[in-house]
Design an enzyme around this catalytic site. Structure first.
Site, PDB file in Angstrom:
ATOM      1  N   ASN A   7       0.857  -1.189   0.000  1.00 15.15           N
ATOM      2  CA  ASN A   7       0.000   0.000   0.000  1.00 15.15           C
ATOM      3  C   ASN A   7       0.897   1.244   0.000  1.00 15.15           C
ATOM      4  OD1 ASN A   7      -1.457   2.273   1.020  1.00 15.15           O
ATOM      5  ND2 ASN A   7      -3.083   0.898   1.680  1.00 15.15           N
ATOM      6  N   ASP A   9      -0.154   4.448  -0.250  1.00 13.37           N
ATOM      7  CA  ASP A   9      -0.896   5.681   0.072  1.00 13.37           C
ATOM      8  C   ASP A   9      -0.009   6.738   0.726  1.00 13.37           C
ATOM      9  OD1 ASP A   9      -3.166   4.408  -0.782  1.00 13.37           O
ATOM     10  OD2 ASP A   9      -4.046   4.162   1.214  1.00 13.37           O
ATOM     11  N   HIS A  10       0.876   6.281   1.623  1.00 12.01           N
ATOM     12  CA  HIS A  10       1.607   7.271   2.418  1.00 12.01           C
ATOM     13  C   HIS A  10       2.752   7.926   1.652  1.00 12.01           C
ATOM     14  CE1 HIS A  10      -1.037   6.740   5.587  1.00 12.01           C
ATOM     15  NE2 HIS A  10      -0.585   5.602   6.051  1.00 12.01           N
ATOM     16  N   ARG A  18       3.240  18.847   1.114  1.00 15.31           N
ATOM     17  CA  ARG A  18       3.886  20.019   0.572  1.00 15.31           C
ATOM     18  C   ARG A  18       3.241  20.519  -0.726  1.00 15.31           C
ATOM     19  NH1 ARG A  18       9.051  22.428   0.774  1.00 15.31           N
ATOM     20  NH2 ARG A  18       8.855  21.906   2.977  1.00 15.31           N
ATOM     21  N   HIS A  50      -5.613   3.725  -2.123  1.00 17.17           N
ATOM     22  CA  HIS A  50      -6.963   4.066  -1.655  1.00 17.17           C
ATOM     23  C   HIS A  50      -7.239   5.525  -2.021  1.00 17.17           C
ATOM     24  CE1 HIS A  50      -9.785   4.318   2.155  1.00 17.17           C
ATOM     25  NE2 HIS A  50     -10.409   4.647   1.038  1.00 17.17           N
ATOM     26  N   ARG A  52      -9.474   8.247  -1.352  1.00 20.29           N
ATOM     27  CA  ARG A  52     -10.525   8.559  -0.383  1.00 20.29           C
ATOM     28  C   ARG A  52     -11.395   9.682  -0.920  1.00 20.29           C
ATOM     29  NH1 ARG A  52      -9.145   6.670   5.170  1.00 20.29           N
ATOM     30  NH2 ARG A  52     -10.967   7.868   5.710  1.00 20.29           N
ATOM     31  N   ARG A  56      -7.245  12.844   0.597  1.00 16.90           N
ATOM     32  CA  ARG A  56      -6.173  13.326   1.492  1.00 16.90           C
ATOM     33  C   ARG A  56      -4.791  12.812   1.086  1.00 16.90           C
ATOM     34  NH1 ARG A  56      -7.699  10.087   6.962  1.00 16.90           N
ATOM     35  NH2 ARG A  56      -9.645  11.167   6.617  1.00 16.90           N
ATOM     36  N   HIS A  57      -4.739  11.688   0.381  1.00 14.97           N
ATOM     37  CA  HIS A  57      -3.406  11.248  -0.077  1.00 14.97           C
ATOM     38  C   HIS A  57      -3.426  10.909  -1.568  1.00 14.97           C
ATOM     39  CE1 HIS A  57      -5.233   7.462   1.149  1.00 14.97           C
ATOM     40  NE2 HIS A  57      -4.951   7.601   2.428  1.00 14.97           N
ATOM     41  N   GLU A  77      -8.489   0.333  -3.407  1.00 11.89           N
ATOM     42  CA  GLU A  77      -9.323   0.405  -2.202  1.00 11.89           C
ATOM     43  C   GLU A  77     -10.279   1.561  -2.351  1.00 11.89           C
ATOM     44  OE1 GLU A  77      -7.568   0.972   1.633  1.00 11.89           O
ATOM     45  OE2 GLU A  77      -6.316  -0.779   1.322  1.00 11.89           O
ATOM     46  N   THR A 107      -7.218   6.586   9.756  1.00  8.57           N
ATOM     47  CA  THR A 107      -7.072   5.499   8.795  1.00  8.57           C
ATOM     48  C   THR A 107      -8.335   4.655   8.896  1.00  8.57           C
ATOM     49  OG1 THR A 107      -5.689   3.624   8.126  1.00  8.57           O
ATOM     50  CG2 THR A 107      -5.827   4.069  10.477  1.00  8.57           C
ATOM     51  N   THR A 108      -8.460   3.648   8.028  1.00  4.55           N
ATOM     52  CA  THR A 108      -9.674   2.819   8.046  1.00  4.55           C
ATOM     53  C   THR A 108      -9.770   2.131   9.404  1.00  4.55           C
ATOM     54  OG1 THR A 108      -9.142   2.419   5.738  1.00  4.55           O
ATOM     55  CG2 THR A 108     -10.946   1.158   6.663  1.00  4.55           C
ATOM     56  N   GLU A 158     -10.927  -9.451   2.943  1.00  2.00           N
ATOM     57  CA  GLU A 158      -9.659  -9.040   3.556  1.00  2.00           C
ATOM     58  C   GLU A 158      -9.953  -8.869   5.036  1.00  2.00           C
ATOM     59  OE1 GLU A 158      -7.198  -5.993   1.765  1.00  2.00           O
ATOM     60  OE2 GLU A 158      -6.498  -5.359   3.744  1.00  2.00           O
ATOM     61  N   HIS A 197      -3.837  -4.422   7.643  1.00  2.00           N
ATOM     62  CA  HIS A 197      -3.971  -3.308   8.582  1.00  2.00           C
ATOM     63  C   HIS A 197      -3.120  -3.540   9.827  1.00  2.00           C
ATOM     64  CE1 HIS A 197      -5.528   0.356  10.276  1.00  2.00           C
ATOM     65  NE2 HIS A 197      -6.078   0.582   9.101  1.00  2.00           N
ATOM     66  N   GLY A 198      -2.139  -2.669   9.993  1.00  2.32           N
ATOM     67  CA  GLY A 198      -1.315  -2.726  11.196  1.00  2.32           C
ATOM     68  C   GLY A 198      -0.279  -3.830  11.188  1.00  2.32           C
ATOM     69  N   GLY A 219       1.103  -1.364   4.387  1.00  2.81           N
ATOM     70  CA  GLY A 219       1.482  -0.028   3.946  1.00  2.81           C
ATOM     71  C   GLY A 219       2.344   0.710   4.943  1.00  2.81           C
ATOM     72  N   HIS A 220       1.734   1.104   6.058  1.00  2.00           N
ATOM     73  CA  HIS A 220       2.387   2.039   6.977  1.00  2.00           C
ATOM     74  C   HIS A 220       3.777   1.578   7.410  1.00  2.00           C
ATOM     75  CE1 HIS A 220       2.060   5.474   9.771  1.00  2.00           C
ATOM     76  NE2 HIS A 220       2.930   4.759  10.449  1.00  2.00           N
TER      77      HIS A 220
HETATM   78  N1  PXP Z   1      -5.938  -2.967   4.015  1.00  2.00           N
HETATM   79  C1  PXP Z   1      -6.868  -1.990   4.071  1.00  2.00           C
HETATM   80  C2  PXP Z   1      -8.240  -2.319   3.622  1.00  2.00           C
HETATM   81  C3  PXP Z   1      -6.537  -0.702   4.513  1.00  2.00           C
HETATM   82  O1  PXP Z   1      -7.492   0.261   4.575  1.00  2.00           O
HETATM   83  C4  PXP Z   1      -5.211  -0.433   4.887  1.00  2.00           C
HETATM   84  C5  PXP Z   1      -4.834   0.951   5.319  1.00  2.00           C
HETATM   85  O2  PXP Z   1      -4.998   1.848   4.290  1.00  2.00           O
HETATM   86  C6  PXP Z   1      -4.277  -1.464   4.790  1.00  2.00           C
HETATM   87  C7  PXP Z   1      -4.662  -2.730   4.383  1.00  2.00           C
HETATM   88  C8  PXP Z   1      -2.842  -1.246   5.142  1.00  2.00           C
HETATM   89  O3  PXP Z   1      -2.739  -0.981   6.497  1.00  2.00           O
HETATM   90  P1  PXP Z   1      -1.358  -0.474   7.079  1.00  2.00           P
HETATM   91  O4  PXP Z   1      -1.071   0.838   6.435  1.00  2.00           O
HETATM   92  O5  PXP Z   1      -1.610  -0.373   8.541  1.00  2.00           O
HETATM   93  O6  PXP Z   1      -0.330  -1.504   6.718  1.00  2.00           O
END
Ligand code: PXP
Length: 249
Positions: A7, A9-10, A18, A50, A52, A56-57, A77, A107-108, A158, A197-198, A219-220
């Site tokens: 992911n 997104d970040h 910026r 994703h 949104r 935002r990103h 997403e 976040t979600t 998921e 997620h996480g 992602g994160h």
């Molecule tokens: N899966 C879904 C559906 C998400 O919304 C996210 C966060 O955008 C992730 C996975 C990835 O989560 P993380 O950034 O915590 O790894």
């Protein structure tokens, strides 16, 4: 083998911090396409983004550029809204993951309540599948949600691993048990089973006891690690360039 969806997104989060109002600037960085290509070189199996509602990103044009340039499957997403369905039907991503979206959240935060919204989600899933995408439902690890996902025609689930990632002690064991049970039900019903997620470098291996997992979306932690392992090199390059300063002659 367990697949990895990265992911990115970040990467866009940093750029937006910026350049949100100057996306066409030659200085707008980091470039999300370069990030996707780097993820591919690193071994990613798919790229997750994703878009949104509040943008935002990741921006709409980002996903089209990445799809064009990267040639990895795109996991798009999105919330189940008419605006996002229209984007998905132009993008034709290999996968769509339907997620809940709440404007206040960072976040979600939770999974989709599929069983409460079967009719609207069934229509969204049908439209996306007709458009050629496989559709995944981002759900909490609850049997009711797994069954509802199957009922409305989703291809995959998921499983939301956020509660597991944030828990400790005996609760953590319970979260793993819930995830494993949901994965079993999903597999029995013929659904593909992903999770996300996480998930990070510390907790990944704890998930190895969960059966039937096909892909993890992360992602994160990956973007955070990329920043940390990259700072030294980035500073070194700047220091070398600054050594070219001659000062007043
Ligand atoms: N899966 C879904 C559906 C998400 O919304 C996210 C966060 O955008 C992730 C996975 C990835 O989560 P993380 O950034 O915590 O790894």
């Amino acid at each position: 083998m367990l697949k990895l969806g990265v992911n990115i997104d970040h990467v866009a989060t940093i750029r937006q911090a910026r350049y949100a109002t100057m996306l066409d600037s030659k200085n707008a960085e980091p470039d999300i396409v370069m990030a996707a290509l780097a993820a591919r070189r690193g071994g990613a199996d798919s790229i997750t983004m994703h878009v949104r509602g509040d943008r935002r990103h990741v921006q709409e044009e980002d996903v089209f550029r990445v799809k064009e340039a990267c040639k990895l499957p795109i996991n798009f997403e999105m919330a189940s809204t008419a605006e996002m369905v229209a984007i998905a039907l132009r993008l034709h991503p290999e996968f769509v993951c339907l997620v809940p979206e709440n404007r206040q959240e960072i976040t979600t935060e939770g999974g989709l309540d599929v069983s409460e919204q079967k009719e609207t989600l069934r229509a969204t899933v049908g439209a996306l599948r007709d458009g050629g995408s496989k559709v995944s439902m981002f759900i909490d690890p609850e049997e009711e949600q797994v069954r509802a996902s199957r009922e409305i025609g989703a291809d995959m689930i998921e499983l939301h691993t956020g509660s597991f990632a944030n828990s400790e002690g005996s609760i953590r064991k319970e979260e793993l048990t819930r995830l494993a049970a949901a994965a079993r039900v999903g597999s029995q019903l013929g659904l593909g089973v992903n999770a996300g997620h996480g998930i990070n470098y510390d907790n990944l291996e704890e998930l190895f006891g969960i059966p039937h997992l096909e892909e993890l979306n992360i992602g994160h932690s990956i973007i955070s690690r990329a920043v940390m392992i990259g700072i030294e090199q980035a500073v070194r390059e700047m220091v070398v360039m600054m050594a070219g300063y001659g000062g007043e002659q």
